[in-house]
Design a protein around this motif. Structure first.
Motif, PDB file in Angstrom:
ATOM      1  N   ASN A 133     -18.037 -28.572-107.667  1.00 23.67           N
ATOM      2  CA  ASN A 133     -17.665 -27.239-108.118  1.00 23.67           C
ATOM      3  C   ASN A 133     -16.447 -26.705-107.368  1.00 23.67           C
ATOM      4  N   LYS A 155     -13.095 -25.674-109.329  1.00 15.97           N
ATOM      5  CA  LYS A 155     -12.475 -24.344-109.256  1.00 15.97           C
ATOM      6  C   LYS A 155     -10.962 -24.464-109.105  1.00 15.97           C
ATOM      7  N   LEU A 156     -10.543 -25.312-108.166  1.00 12.44           N
ATOM      8  CA  LEU A 156      -9.109 -25.517-107.953  1.00 12.44           C
ATOM      9  C   LEU A 156      -8.446 -26.043-109.221  1.00 12.44           C
ATOM     10  N   GLU A 190      -9.559 -25.910-112.437  1.00 12.13           N
ATOM     11  CA  GLU A 190      -9.569 -25.006-113.593  1.00 12.13           C
ATOM     12  C   GLU A 190      -8.650 -23.797-113.400  1.00 12.13           C
ATOM     13  N   GLU A 191      -8.488 -23.333-112.182  1.00  8.82           N
ATOM     14  CA  GLU A 191      -7.558 -22.218-111.948  1.00  8.82           C
ATOM     15  C   GLU A 191      -6.136 -22.625-112.340  1.00  8.82           C
ATOM     16  N   GLN A 211      -7.253 -16.162-114.348  1.00  8.14           N
ATOM     17  CA  GLN A 211      -7.680 -16.902-113.163  1.00  8.14           C
ATOM     18  C   GLN A 211      -8.872 -16.232-112.487  1.00  8.14           C
ATOM     19  N   GLU A 212      -8.897 -14.916-112.475  1.00  5.48           N
ATOM     20  CA  GLU A 212     -10.049 -14.201-111.913  1.00  5.48           C
ATOM     21  C   GLU A 212     -11.315 -14.468-112.731  1.00  5.48           C
ATOM     22  N   ARG A 217     -12.668 -17.969-112.066  1.00  4.02           N
ATOM     23  CA  ARG A 217     -13.341 -17.992-110.753  1.00  4.02           C
ATOM     24  C   ARG A 217     -14.731 -17.370-110.869  1.00  4.02           C
ATOM     25  N   ASN A 218     -14.825 -16.271-111.598  1.00  7.88           N
ATOM     26  CA  ASN A 218     -16.116 -15.595-111.787  1.00  7.88           C
ATOM     27  C   ASN A 218     -17.096 -16.489-112.512  1.00  7.88           C
ATOM     28  N   LEU A 234     -17.135 -19.774-112.618  1.00  9.99           N
ATOM     29  CA  LEU A 234     -17.536 -20.910-111.785  1.00  9.99           C
ATOM     30  C   LEU A 234     -18.330 -20.473-110.548  1.00  9.99           C
ATOM     31  N   ASP A 235     -18.045 -19.296-110.026  1.00 12.16           N
ATOM     32  CA  ASP A 235     -18.813 -18.788-108.867  1.00 12.16           C
ATOM     33  C   ASP A 235     -20.292 -18.622-109.223  1.00 12.16           C
TER      34      ASP A 235
END
Length: 216
Positions: free
Chosen positions: A91, A95-96, A98-99, A205-206, A209-210, A212-213
């Motif tokens: 994960n 994240k890196l 997918e951003e 991008q935010e 991140r949300n 995936l978090d």
């Protein structure tokens, strides 16, 4: 596996047994007759498998002595690394990845690619309504993969493709949860598509991140 050559199946099994420590680096593997019994195949399949593994640098055939596992094994391929990796590691890298994918998709998408992303978002919603978990999984993965393709970076899209099997496995472990986490995150996916469409890079991008978090 039905479409895979028998020798390739044996090669994969021997490779896995080496990774699992059944056959250790520098050690001699059993002779052909024993391998035929262990893997339940004929001599020709064993010979082809050994030849393939020797060409890959995993085994070394010494005439008159036998076949040995190489002391220094070649680097594992990406698919194998992903297969054995911890999900938190997966994960973090995802994240890196997918951003950057989302950033490029905002910049480079075409109208046709937006329509493809939207198609999978719609299928995701329909699967949620139908409470069809396998269809939710397929639509979710296809949605993210369509965004990767919209990045116009073939390397990033290919790397993301390698992640899809691991993501699918993770979703299958949460099967008892039904479609709840898909439903809870659907609005975030819809907002992500809108941010890409309207070229709002920071917001997109935010949002990813949300997503995936929360392991959505």
């Amino acid at each position: 596996m039905k479409n895979q050559k028998l020798s390739d199946q044996v090669s994969a099994k021997i490779r896995q047994d080496i990774l699992d420590g059944k056959y250790k680096a520098g050690e001699k593997i059993p002779a052909e007759p024993e391998l035929m019994k262990v893997y339940e195949v004929g001599r020709s399949s064993i010979r082809e498998a050994i030849k393939s593994l020797a060409m890959a640098g995993i085994l070394k055939v010494r005439q008159g002595s036998g076949t040995f596992v190489n002391e220094v094994l070649p680097e594992e391929n990406m698919a194998e690394k992903l297969r054995v990796a911890d999900f938190d590691e997966i994960n973090a890298v995802r994240k890196l990845l997918e951003e950057e994918i989302v950033r490029l998709a905002v910049e480079n998408h075409t109208q046709a690619e937006l329509e493809e992303i939207e198609k999978h978002l719609t299928l995701r919603k329909l699967a949620i309504i139908a409470e069809d978990r396998p269809a939710c999984t397929n639509a979710d993965i296809a949605f993210h993969l369509a965004i990767a393709n919209a990045s116009h970076n073939k390397v990033l899209a290919s790397l993301y493709q390698n992640f899809t099997h691991t993501i699918r496995t993770f979703f299958s472990k949460r099967e008892a949860q039904g479609i709840g986490h898909f439903a809870m995150s659907h609005h975030l996916h819809a907002e992500l598509l809108h941010a890409i469409k309207t070229k709002r890079k920071k917001q997109a991008q935010e949002l990813i991140r949300n997503i995936l978090d929360h392991n959505y």
